[in-house]
Design a protein around this motif. Structure first.
Motif, mmCIF file in Angstrom:
data_model
loop_
_atom_site.group_PDB
_atom_site.id
_atom_site.type_symbol
_atom_site.label_atom_id
_atom_site.label_comp_id
_atom_site.label_asym_id
_atom_site.label_seq_id
_atom_site.Cartn_x
_atom_site.Cartn_y
_atom_site.Cartn_z
ATOM 1 N N GLY A 173 28.815 50.607 75.348
ATOM 2 C CA GLY A 173 29.102 49.415 74.768
ATOM 3 C C GLY A 173 27.742 49.131 73.864
ATOM 4 N N LEU A 174 27.552 48.082 73.350
ATOM 5 C CA LEU A 174 26.486 47.874 72.221
ATOM 6 C C LEU A 174 25.005 47.970 72.860
ATOM 7 C CD1 LEU A 174 28.180 44.666 70.644
ATOM 8 C CD2 LEU A 174 28.236 47.129 69.594
ATOM 9 N N SER A 175 24.286 48.584 71.981
ATOM 10 C CA SER A 175 22.861 48.853 72.426
ATOM 11 C C SER A 175 22.354 47.514 72.624
ATOM 12 C CB SER A 175 22.174 49.487 71.150
ATOM 13 O OG SER A 175 22.617 50.913 71.013
ATOM 14 N N GLY A 176 21.554 47.137 73.676
ATOM 15 C CA GLY A 176 21.003 45.881 74.019
ATOM 16 C C GLY A 176 21.862 45.198 74.736
ATOM 17 N N SER A 177 22.990 45.482 75.232
ATOM 18 C CA SER A 177 23.885 44.731 75.799
ATOM 19 C C SER A 177 23.600 44.508 77.428
ATOM 20 C CB SER A 177 25.355 44.862 75.447
ATOM 21 O OG SER A 177 25.675 46.100 75.658
ATOM 22 N N GLY A 178 23.094 45.817 77.882
ATOM 23 C CA GLY A 178 22.744 45.693 79.457
ATOM 24 C C GLY A 178 23.208 47.163 79.821
ATOM 25 N N LYS A 179 23.531 48.157 79.206
ATOM 26 C CA LYS A 179 24.088 49.576 79.655
ATOM 27 C C LYS A 179 22.870 50.143 80.727
ATOM 28 C CE LYS A 179 24.674 51.544 75.801
ATOM 29 N NZ LYS A 179 24.181 50.802 74.965
ATOM 30 N N ARG A 187 27.323 39.060 71.911
ATOM 31 C CA ARG A 187 27.429 38.345 70.765
ATOM 32 C C ARG A 187 26.299 38.652 69.853
ATOM 33 N NH1 ARG A 187 27.929 33.754 73.818
ATOM 34 N NH2 ARG A 187 26.132 32.996 73.105
ATOM 35 N N ASP A 188 26.410 38.626 68.497
ATOM 36 C CA ASP A 188 25.545 39.167 67.561
ATOM 37 C C ASP A 188 24.427 38.491 67.678
ATOM 38 O OD1 ASP A 188 27.592 40.932 66.918
ATOM 39 O OD2 ASP A 188 27.808 40.510 64.825
ATOM 40 N N GLU A 189 24.336 37.275 67.427
ATOM 41 C CA GLU A 189 23.052 36.217 67.517
ATOM 42 C C GLU A 189 22.159 36.524 68.794
ATOM 43 O OE1 GLU A 189 26.464 33.322 69.304
ATOM 44 O OE2 GLU A 189 26.275 35.262 67.654
ATOM 45 N N VAL A 190 22.869 36.822 70.068
ATOM 46 C CA VAL A 190 22.133 37.343 71.274
ATOM 47 C C VAL A 190 21.391 38.567 71.001
ATOM 48 C CG1 VAL A 190 22.292 37.547 73.577
ATOM 49 C CG2 VAL A 190 23.782 35.677 72.494
ATOM 50 N N LEU A 191 22.163 39.408 70.558
ATOM 51 C CA LEU A 191 21.428 40.871 70.174
ATOM 52 C C LEU A 191 20.408 40.707 69.480
ATOM 53 C CD1 LEU A 191 24.714 43.070 69.991
ATOM 54 C CD2 LEU A 191 23.050 43.070 71.945
ATOM 55 N N LEU A 192 20.530 40.066 68.168
ATOM 56 C CA LEU A 192 19.420 39.786 67.381
ATOM 57 C C LEU A 192 18.337 39.118 67.893
ATOM 58 C CD1 LEU A 192 21.470 38.338 64.322
ATOM 59 C CD2 LEU A 192 20.208 40.751 64.279
ATOM 60 N N LYS A 193 18.449 38.389 68.751
ATOM 61 C CA LYS A 193 17.233 37.352 69.374
ATOM 62 C C LYS A 193 16.667 38.593 70.554
ATOM 63 C CE LYS A 193 15.764 33.490 72.087
ATOM 64 N NZ LYS A 193 14.889 34.497 72.952
ATOM 65 N N ARG A 194 17.466 39.339 71.027
ATOM 66 C CA ARG A 194 16.926 40.460 72.213
ATOM 67 C C ARG A 194 15.989 41.349 71.283
ATOM 68 N NH1 ARG A 194 22.212 41.087 76.203
ATOM 69 N NH2 ARG A 194 22.241 39.311 77.160
ATOM 70 N N SER A 200 14.400 40.788 68.656
ATOM 71 C CA SER A 200 13.482 40.223 68.077
ATOM 72 C C SER A 200 12.471 40.090 69.347
ATOM 73 C CB SER A 200 13.850 38.904 67.393
ATOM 74 O OG SER A 200 12.830 38.241 67.103
ATOM 75 N N ASP A 201 12.864 39.793 70.379
ATOM 76 C CA ASP A 201 11.868 39.456 71.495
ATOM 77 C C ASP A 201 11.260 40.793 72.094
ATOM 78 O OD1 ASP A 201 12.496 36.885 71.414
ATOM 79 O OD2 ASP A 201 13.915 37.182 73.119
ATOM 80 N N THR A 202 12.108 42.013 72.193
ATOM 81 C CA THR A 202 11.601 43.292 72.544
ATOM 82 C C THR A 202 10.760 44.038 71.420
ATOM 83 O OG1 THR A 202 13.607 44.330 72.177
ATOM 84 C CG2 THR A 202 13.233 43.287 74.184
ATOM 85 N N ARG A 203 11.144 43.733 70.147
ATOM 86 C CA ARG A 203 10.591 44.508 68.983
ATOM 87 C C ARG A 203 10.859 46.012 69.191
ATOM 88 N NH1 ARG A 203 4.873 41.796 67.941
ATOM 89 N NH2 ARG A 203 5.285 39.571 67.970
ATOM 90 N N ARG A 204 12.082 46.197 69.871
ATOM 91 C CA ARG A 204 12.638 47.639 69.720
ATOM 92 C C ARG A 204 13.485 47.870 68.552
ATOM 93 N NH1 ARG A 204 15.627 48.992 75.394
ATOM 94 N NH2 ARG A 204 15.699 51.131 74.246
ATOM 95 N N LYS A 205 13.823 49.093 68.163
ATOM 96 C CA LYS A 205 14.724 49.494 67.042
ATOM 97 C C LYS A 205 15.970 49.778 67.436
ATOM 98 C CE LYS A 205 13.241 52.090 63.677
ATOM 99 N NZ LYS A 205 12.914 53.458 63.017
ATOM 100 N N HIS A 206 16.793 49.295 66.675
ATOM 101 C CA HIS A 206 18.090 49.751 66.973
ATOM 102 C C HIS A 206 18.420 51.123 66.761
ATOM 103 C CE1 HIS A 206 22.818 49.863 66.627
ATOM 104 N NE2 HIS A 206 22.596 48.577 67.373
ATOM 105 N N PRO A 207 19.175 51.797 67.603
ATOM 106 C CA PRO A 207 19.515 53.340 67.463
ATOM 107 C C PRO A 207 19.918 53.634 65.944
ATOM 108 C CG PRO A 207 20.732 52.431 69.041
ATOM 109 C CD PRO A 207 19.883 51.360 68.956
#
Length: 290
Positions: free
Chosen positions: A14-20, A97-104, A106-113
């Motif tokens: 699934g999408l990075s940041g979604s809970g895998k 959802r995209d807006e939730v991923l963007l917030k996550r 932003s909150d964690t300041r991690r880089k998307h793969p």
């Protein structure tokens, strides 16, 4: 006579940041043999290797990341090969959802793969969706975690994914800090702030309730052991009654000032007690540590 239960492979993607990562940790707590970031083309060899090395693993889970999914069009072929080895398989896709991923992010300041070469975060998410579309299309279960916090995700994995052997009600033992508020989904909350605090011991302060030195310190305190005995008696009396009402899960939370020592120790201690008495589906979650 019913057919014997076939061993099970759970593919978590699934999408990075979604809970895998949360899903794999939850499955690991349920005694599922887990590995992450496995190249998808190695699925059959992985199953063959683990099943044939004497470990007798009836339940396995692998995490498939967008970076190691080299040829997604061949996923059905590799899953078919897993089936030919005598395994059932379940593909679980985590979506958000995209807006939730963007917030996550932003909150964690991690880089998307996929945010390399100056690719904006929103564009990286869109590219990942595109690449993972073939997996989502054939998933046995798509889990949308947009409205879930971490412990809700763990509950959902426990109840929805299903690993085939857990009987009865699932128990989640959670620790938390009162200064950050009560857990929203706790069924029972036990306040450990009246217990002696290892924080005031400079040797123990940087540790947590999962460390041996803290456990030994609290194991030797008669007040702490009296508290543990009372909670054990309460749970032994009331958990079966909730289970009789066909509840599928129950969350027992322990709070202390900082959420690092006493509450973590109690959650781990009570979870171990339940497991030692043969209860399956016992999970732990430490809000301030994870």
């Amino acid at each position: 006579m019913s057919e014997p239960v076939r061993p099970l492979l759970i593919v978590v993607t699934g999408l990075s940041g979604s809970g895998k990562s949360v899903a794999l940790k939850t499955l690991e707590d349920l005694d599922v043999y887990c590995t992450d970031n496995l190249p998808v083309e190695l699925l059959p060899e992985f199953v063959k290797s683990v099943a044939g090395d004497g470990r007798n693993m009836a339940r396995m889970a692998v995490g498939i990341d967008v970076r190691n999914a080299s040829d997604l069009a061949r996923i059905p072929e590799w899953l078919s090969a897993v089936g030919s080895l005598g395994f059932d398989y379940k593909l679980v896709f985590f979506d958000t959802r995209d807006e939730v991923l963007l917030k996550r992010y932003s909150d964690t300041r991690r880089k998307h793969p996929l945010s390399h070469g100056g690719l904006a975060l929103a564009d990286a998410i869109e590219l990942e969706r595109l690449r993972l579309r073939p997996l989502q299309a054939i998933a046995d279960l798509v889990m949308d975690t947009s409205e879930m916090n971490v412990h809700q995700m763990r509950r959902q994995v426990t109840t929805a994914v299903g690993v085939g052997t857990t009987r009865g009600m699932s128990l989640l033992f959670e620790s938390f800090a009162y200064k950050r508020g009560l857990p929203a989904d706790a069924d029972f909350v036990f306040d450990a702030r009246a217990l002696p605090n290892p924080h005031w011991d400079a040797r123990l302060r940087p540790l947590s309730g999962r460390d041996a030195a803290v456990r030994e310190h609290l194991d030797q305190d008669p007040v702490v052991q009296e508290f543990v005995a009372h909670v054990q008696a309460f749970l032994e009396n009331w958990v079966p009654r909730f289970e009789a009402e066909t509840r599928s899960y129950l969350t027992i939370a322990f709070g202390c000032t900082g959420g690092r020592h006493r509450s973590v120790y109690l959650a781990e201690r009570l979870a171990a007690h339940c497991r030692s008495h043969g209860r399956e589906g016992v999970l732990t979650f430490h809000r301030e540590l994870e």
